[in-house]
Every structure is written in structure tokens, then in C-alpha cells.
Design a protein around this motif. Structure first.
Motif, PDB file in Angstrom:
ATOM      1  N   UNK A 290       0.823  -1.209   0.000  1.00 17.64           N
ATOM      2  CA  UNK A 290       0.000   0.000   0.000  1.00 17.64           C
ATOM      3  C   UNK A 290       0.854   1.254   0.000  1.00 17.64           C
ATOM      4  N   UNK A 291       1.976   1.213   0.735  1.00 11.23           N
ATOM      5  CA  UNK A 291       2.862   2.382   0.773  1.00 11.23           C
ATOM      6  C   UNK A 291       3.444   2.646  -0.614  1.00 11.23           C
ATOM      7  N   UNK A 292       3.738   1.575  -1.371  1.00 14.44           N
ATOM      8  CA  UNK A 292       4.233   1.755  -2.737  1.00 14.44           C
ATOM      9  C   UNK A 292       3.164   2.370  -3.627  1.00 14.44           C
ATOM     10  N   UNK A 293       1.911   1.962  -3.416  1.00 13.88           N
ATOM     11  CA  UNK A 293       0.814   2.532  -4.205  1.00 13.88           C
ATOM     12  C   UNK A 293       0.614   3.998  -3.872  1.00 13.88           C
ATOM     13  N   UNK A 294       0.705   4.346  -2.579  1.00 15.31           N
ATOM     14  CA  UNK A 294       0.507   5.737  -2.161  1.00 15.31           C
ATOM     15  C   UNK A 294       1.644   6.630  -2.620  1.00 15.31           C
ATOM     16  N   UNK A 295       2.831   6.073  -2.803  1.00 17.75           N
ATOM     17  CA  UNK A 295       3.980   6.886  -3.206  1.00 17.75           C
ATOM     18  C   UNK A 295       3.893   7.312  -4.659  1.00 17.75           C
ATOM     19  N   UNK A 296       2.951   6.739  -5.420  1.00 15.96           N
ATOM     20  CA  UNK A 296       2.782   7.116  -6.817  1.00 15.96           C
ATOM     21  C   UNK A 296       3.736   6.427  -7.758  1.00 15.96           C
ATOM     22  N   UNK A 297       4.535   5.487  -7.275  1.00 15.89           N
ATOM     23  CA  UNK A 297       5.466   4.761  -8.142  1.00 15.89           C
ATOM     24  C   UNK A 297       4.676   3.734  -8.957  1.00 15.89           C
ATOM     25  N   UNK A 298       4.688   3.894 -10.269  1.00 18.31           N
ATOM     26  CA  UNK A 298       3.933   2.996 -11.132  1.00 18.31           C
ATOM     27  C   UNK A 298       4.861   1.945 -11.734  1.00 18.31           C
ATOM     28  N   UNK A 299       4.434   0.684 -11.724  1.00 17.35           N
ATOM     29  CA  UNK A 299       5.266  -0.379 -12.315  1.00 17.35           C
ATOM     30  C   UNK A 299       5.297  -0.248 -13.834  1.00 17.35           C
ATOM     31  N   UNK A 300       6.309  -0.882 -14.438  1.00 12.95           N
ATOM     32  CA  UNK A 300       6.404  -0.877 -15.886  1.00 12.95           C
ATOM     33  C   UNK A 300       5.325  -1.779 -16.489  1.00 12.95           C
ATOM     34  N   UNK A 301       4.764  -1.338 -17.593  1.00 13.80           N
ATOM     35  CA  UNK A 301       3.686  -2.074 -18.235  1.00 13.80           C
ATOM     36  C   UNK A 301       4.192  -2.790 -19.481  1.00 13.80           C
ATOM     37  N   UNK A 302       3.783  -4.043 -19.581  1.00 15.84           N
ATOM     38  CA  UNK A 302       4.129  -4.853 -20.738  1.00 15.84           C
ATOM     39  C   UNK A 302       2.849  -5.508 -21.265  1.00 15.84           C
ATOM     40  N   UNK A 303       2.946  -6.097 -22.453  1.00  9.89           N
ATOM     41  CA  UNK A 303       1.791  -6.775 -23.022  1.00  9.89           C
ATOM     42  C   UNK A 303       1.529  -8.067 -22.265  1.00  9.89           C
ATOM     43  N   UNK A 304       0.309  -8.221 -21.761  1.00  8.23           N
ATOM     44  CA  UNK A 304      -0.071  -9.391 -20.955  1.00  8.23           C
ATOM     45  C   UNK A 304      -1.282 -10.071 -21.571  1.00  8.23           C
ATOM     46  N   UNK A 305      -1.288 -11.401 -21.483  1.00  9.88           N
ATOM     47  CA  UNK A 305      -2.448 -12.195 -21.889  1.00  9.88           C
ATOM     48  C   UNK A 305      -3.245 -12.479 -20.624  1.00  9.88           C
ATOM     49  N   UNK A 306      -4.277 -11.671 -20.390  1.00  2.51           N
ATOM     50  CA  UNK A 306      -5.038 -11.788 -19.150  1.00  2.51           C
ATOM     51  C   UNK A 306      -5.774 -13.127 -19.075  1.00  2.51           C
ATOM     52  N   UNK A 307      -6.223 -13.628 -20.183  1.00  2.00           N
ATOM     53  CA  UNK A 307      -6.909 -14.931 -20.181  1.00  2.00           C
ATOM     54  C   UNK A 307      -5.977 -16.033 -19.714  1.00  2.00           C
ATOM     55  N   UNK A 308      -4.723 -15.977 -20.143  1.00  2.78           N
ATOM     56  CA  UNK A 308      -3.750 -16.983 -19.735  1.00  2.78           C
ATOM     57  C   UNK A 308      -3.448 -16.873 -18.242  1.00  2.78           C
ATOM     58  N   UNK A 309      -3.355 -15.640 -17.736  1.00  2.00           N
ATOM     59  CA  UNK A 309      -3.081 -15.444 -16.300  1.00  2.00           C
ATOM     60  C   UNK A 309      -4.220 -15.998 -15.462  1.00  2.00           C
ATOM     61  N   UNK A 310      -5.476 -15.728 -15.872  1.00  2.00           N
ATOM     62  CA  UNK A 310      -6.641 -16.246 -15.130  1.00  2.00           C
ATOM     63  C   UNK A 310      -6.635 -17.771 -15.153  1.00  2.00           C
ATOM     64  N   UNK A 311      -6.321 -18.352 -16.290  1.00  2.00           N
ATOM     65  CA  UNK A 311      -6.291 -19.814 -16.408  1.00  2.00           C
ATOM     66  C   UNK A 311      -5.223 -20.411 -15.494  1.00  2.00           C
ATOM     67  N   UNK A 312      -4.027 -19.816 -15.472  1.00  2.00           N
ATOM     68  CA  UNK A 312      -2.935 -20.342 -14.655  1.00  2.00           C
ATOM     69  C   UNK A 312      -3.257 -20.232 -13.159  1.00  2.00           C
ATOM     70  N   UNK A 313      -3.753 -19.081 -12.720  1.00  2.00           N
ATOM     71  CA  UNK A 313      -4.032 -18.888 -11.291  1.00  2.00           C
ATOM     72  C   UNK A 313      -5.197 -19.771 -10.836  1.00  2.00           C
ATOM     73  N   UNK A 314      -6.152 -19.983 -11.698  1.00  2.00           N
ATOM     74  CA  UNK A 314      -7.260 -20.873 -11.338  1.00  2.00           C
ATOM     75  C   UNK A 314      -6.751 -22.305 -11.171  1.00  2.00           C
ATOM     76  N   UNK A 315      -5.882 -22.724 -12.066  1.00  2.00           N
ATOM     77  CA  UNK A 315      -5.330 -24.077 -11.974  1.00  2.00           C
ATOM     78  C   UNK A 315      -4.474 -24.241 -10.719  1.00  2.00           C
ATOM     79  N   UNK A 316      -3.714 -23.212 -10.374  1.00  2.00           N
ATOM     80  CA  UNK A 316      -2.851 -23.289  -9.193  1.00  2.00           C
ATOM     81  C   UNK A 316      -3.649 -23.382  -7.898  1.00  2.00           C
ATOM     82  N   UNK A 317      -4.859 -22.822  -7.861  1.00  2.00           N
ATOM     83  CA  UNK A 317      -5.639 -22.806  -6.633  1.00  2.00           C
ATOM     84  C   UNK A 317      -6.699 -23.917  -6.574  1.00  2.00           C
ATOM     85  N   UNK A 318      -6.784 -24.731  -7.621  1.00  2.00           N
ATOM     86  CA  UNK A 318      -7.812 -25.765  -7.646  1.00  2.00           C
ATOM     87  C   UNK A 318      -7.683 -26.715  -6.455  1.00  2.00           C
ATOM     88  N   UNK A 319      -6.501 -27.234  -6.190  1.00  2.00           N
ATOM     89  CA  UNK A 319      -6.313 -28.211  -5.127  1.00  2.00           C
ATOM     90  C   UNK A 319      -6.630 -27.600  -3.761  1.00  2.00           C
TER      91      UNK A 319
END
Length: 453
Positions: A290-319
Motif C-alpha cells: 500500500x505504501x508503494x501505491x501511495x507513493x505514486x510509483x507505477x510499475x512498468x507495463x508490458x503486453x499481458x495475456x489476461x486470459x492466460x493469467x486467469x487460467x494459470x491462477x485458477x489451476x494453481x488454486x484448484x487443489x
């Protein structure tokens, strides 16, 4: 210099007016000209010339004669002194000249510029495009004489009086304007002193509808904002200290119990201490995020496949979800690849926090469903979980830091109360938004909207 300019300017105005009148006299004189006898009619009957002058409001010159009382009076009416040309009547300074340049009427001495201040002007008399004569006038180049001096002195006095009166009125008006302008400035000065001393209840009374009123309104809003920030900071510090005090108190109590021999240093007590340390570590990590968010420091942005991220995180939490008897599923619109610009680490943390929130606050036997779709130029991630739900009045406050719903979604579930606040910070850092609603499954629905590439 002012005196000279005044004299020249005034005399030029008088001369122009006289020339306009001479033009009218010249036009009127035309009818007395004869092709055969020239200006004989006027030369033999001077009273006709006098009539023309009277017709235009000018007195004709009086010829010298025994009726004059003195030589001085005779000269005054025949020819003006050379340095007082402008003071003589117009009729006395006029001459009628024929086409050959011979004087017909008027004093011959008018035809000579007898001084540097005198000037001779002529108005042509034209009949059938032929100049048959002129009407000449002797004028001054600049105003002179005692009368001119008196007039100039009088006008100077009037101008001085007007200038003094104008200055006095300006000072009076300036005095009241300065008081009017300084009043809100003094109020702002007092307000800044009050804020400096810690009085965030101070408000300036608004008066009028000008720029100072707008400045006053901005100041009052600033005071309210500072007051709210002060209250939020105090509440934040109070909540943080309370959050840290609970695991520290448990750690202290269990360690003292082991030290006093009340409890043995068995593996189960060591595991309990370890869990408290992990809770503290998670809380500190969340506070750091939260302190990093309040400081206004923005992370670098790259091209992301959001569908792939959702699929991976769902699979990791299934068990993990299955062990808690929770059914975890996801759905991607048309199974297409959905790209966005963002930071991979924080986007994964956003989805992980939302899954963790549903895991902690969904009763065993329930379900959690993720749906990813497109909405115009945005990606929409919707996470639904089953019972228990959240009261309608508590939904807007779910993203406040350290806020917990008092009923089922509370500290007993092990959360720090910062997960959803971190999700909101991450969404806003990616020019997105996050909201909470009642879920059709009976629990909570969280909708995250992110900009599509």
C-alpha cells in the motif's frame, strides 16, 4: 513646450474655422462678377461686400474718416497690429483680389506677411473652370497677445484643478478598493495561521461572486481535505497499531508461558508461534504494498495475456479450494486471447487477492466462479462466490483499508483487512476500476475493469 503646443493647436483650429467661412464668402462673391466688367460692381459699391460679410456673421471693416475719435482708433479698425493679427475681426483681415492679382477690396497691407507670426491664405473664385479672383485672409500662425496669455493661464488653472480633483477621487476610490481587496487576503492570512496551529475547523465566510470568492472556496475545500486526511491518518495509525497489537500480544503470551514453564516448548506451540509470525509478515507485506501505491510509483507495463493469467491462477488454486470443499471454475469469453498493458506481478497479485478473499469468506461446500469478457475497449473480470453475502450498506466500504464486515467476514478468517484495498490500488494504477456487488450465487461479486490493448 506645452504652452507652445497649446497656442499652435488652438490657432490652427481657429484658422481652419475661418477658412471654412472664407470659402462660403468666396462662393457668395461669385454672383457679383461680370465677364465684361470684372469686379467693378463690388469696387464701386463696397456696401455689397459689407452685406456678404454680415450675411455670414462678420462685421465689415470701417473705413477711416472724421467720425473716428483718434488715429489709434482708425488704425485699430483698418489694420491690426502685426503681432495681434488673430485678435482683429475677420472682415478687417479679408481682401478681394481680381484675376490679375490686383486688390479690389480690403486694406492692401493685409496682402503682406508683416511678421513671422503672420500667414496669408487665399481661396480661389472659379467660374466656368476659370479662376477670376481670390478672397485672401491674413491669419496668425500661433496664438499671441495678452488675451491669449490670459486664456492659456485660465485653462491651465482649470486643468490643474481638474487634475487635483481627479487625483483626490482616485485616492478615495483606491482606498476603498484596497480595503475591499485586502479584506479577503487578511482572512486567508488568518486562515493559514489557524491551519498552521492545527485548527482544521477554520472556515472563511464567502462574500461576493468574484475571483477572491473562488479563492476562498478553494481554501475552504483545502481545509476540509486536510481535516479529512488528518482524521484518516489518525484512524490509519490507530488501526495499524491495533492490528499489530493482536498477534504481538499472542506471541508475547505464549512465549512468556513457555518461559515460565506453564507450557512446554512442544512442536504444536512452536507452530502456533510460527503462524502468528506469518500473520505479522503478511500484514507488513500488505502495508508495504500500500505504501508503494501511495507513493505514486507505477510499475512498468508490458503486453499481458489476461486470459492466460486467469487460467494459470485458477489451476494453481484448484487443489487448495478443493481441500476446503469449494468448487473453483472460470470462463473466458469465446476462449480468445485477451491482451492488455500492465505489470505481470501486480496483476497476478490482484487476482490472487480476490481469490484469497473468496477462499477465506466462502462457506465450505460453496463455489467461486471467474468470468473474463470484453466490454467496448476494456477487459472485464467478474469473480462471484457463494454464501455468506455482504449487507448492501457495507459494499461501498469493502475497499477501505482495514475495514471488515462485522458478521461472517471478520478477523477470525485470518485476513488483514488490506487485500481489497491493495486490489483497488492495483486497478487504479492500470487506469481501471473495481466495484463490489451482491452476487447471484448468494455471496459477493467483485468486478474489475482494465484497459484493453
Amino acid at each position: 513646450m506645452i504652452n507652445s503646443s497649446f497656442r499652435l493647436g488652438l490657432q490652427e483650429m481657429v484658422n481652419d474655422d475661418e477658412l471654412n467661412k472664407v470659402e462660403l464668402i468666396a462662393e457668395e462673391t461669385k454672383r457679383y462678377y461680370s465677364q465684361n466688367f470684372g469686379w467693378k460692381k463690388l469696387s464701386e459699391a463696397p456696401f455689397l461686400w459689407a452685406g456678404i460679410l454680415r450675411q455670414h456673421g462678420e462685421a465689415p471693416p470701417r473705413p477711416p474718416g472724421p467720425e473716428l475719435n483718434s488715429i489709434q482708433e482708425s488704425e485699430e479698425h483698418i489694420l491690426p497690429p502685426s503681432d495681434q493679427v488673430s485678435m482683429a475681426p475677420l472682415g478687417q483681415r479679408l481682401n478681394l483680389i481680381d484675376g490679375n492679382g490686383v486688390n479690389v477690396l480690403g486694406d492692401r497691407r493685409n496682402l503682406k506677411e508683416s511678421s513671422a507670426n503672420a500667414q496669408l491664405s487665399r481661396i480661389a473664385i472659379v467660374i466656368d473652370e476659370k479662376t477670376v479672383g481670390w478672397v485672401s485672409i491674413l491669419q496668425s500662425r500661433s496664438l499671441s497677445g495678452r488675451l491669449a496669455d490670459n486664456f492659456y493661464q485660465q485653462q491651465s488653472q482649470h486643468m490643474l484643478a481638474i487634475a487635483l480633483l481627479t487625483i483626490a477621487c482616485s485616492l478615495v476610490i483606491a482606498f476603498f478598493l484596497v480595503r475591499h481587496f485586502l479584506k479577503p487576503l487578511r482572512a486567508l492570512h488568518q486562515g493559514t495561521q489557524a491551519i498552521e496551529s492545527g485548527d482544521f475547523e477554520y472556515q472563511i465566510q464567502e462574500q461576493g461572486n468574484d475571483e477572491f470568492t473562488e479563492l476562498t472556496q478553494v481554501f475552504n475545500r483545502l481545509v476540509l481535505s486536510l481535516k479529512k486526511q488528518k482524521q484518516d491518518r489518525e484512524n490509519w495509525l490507530s488501526d495499524i497499531s491495533h492490528e499489530l497489537r493482536t498477534p504481538l500480544a499472542v506471541l508475547k503470551g505464549e512465549i512468556e508461558a513457555i518461559q515460565d514453564g506453564i507450557r512446554p516448548a512442544s512442536p504444536e506451540y512452536v507452530d502456533s508461534l510460527h503462524r502468528q509470525v506469518l500473520n505479522l509478515e503478511n500484514l507488513v507485506n500488505d502495508l508495504h504494498q500500500l505504501s508503494l501505491s501511495d507513493s505514486g510509483i507505477k510499475p512498468q507495463h508490458f503486453e499481458l495475456d489476461l486470459a492466460l493469467i486467469v487460467q494459470q491462477l485458477t489451476a494453481q488454486n484448484q487443489h487448495r479450494f478443493s481441500e476446503n470443499k469449494l468448487r473453483l471454475s472460470y470462463e473466458v469469453e469465446d476462449q480468445q486471447t485477451l491482451y492488455m498493458l500492465g505489470d505481470d506481478k501486480t496483476i497476478r497479485q490482484l487476482i490472487t487477492n480476490l481469490l484469497e478473499n473468496s477462499y477465506r469468506y466462502t462457506d465450505s461446500g460453496g463455489e467461486v466462479h471467474l468470468q473474463l469478457s470484453t466490454e467496448q475497449n476494456a477487459l472485464k473480470l467478474c469473480i462471484d462466490d457463494s454464501y455468506p453475502g455482504v449487507d448492501e450498506h457495507a459494499l461501498p466500504r469493502l475497499f477501505e483499508r482495514l475495514y471488515r464486515v462485522d458478521s461472517s467476514r471478520n478477523r477470525a478468517s485470518g485476513g488483514s483487512g488490506l487485500g481489497l484495498s491493495i486490489c483497488q490500488s492495483i486497478a487504479e494504477a492500470h487506469s481501471g476500476s473495481i466495484i463490489a456487488q451482491q452476487s447471484p450465487l448468494g455471496g459477493l461479486r467483485v468486478i474489475v475493469t482494465l484497459a484493453k490493448k
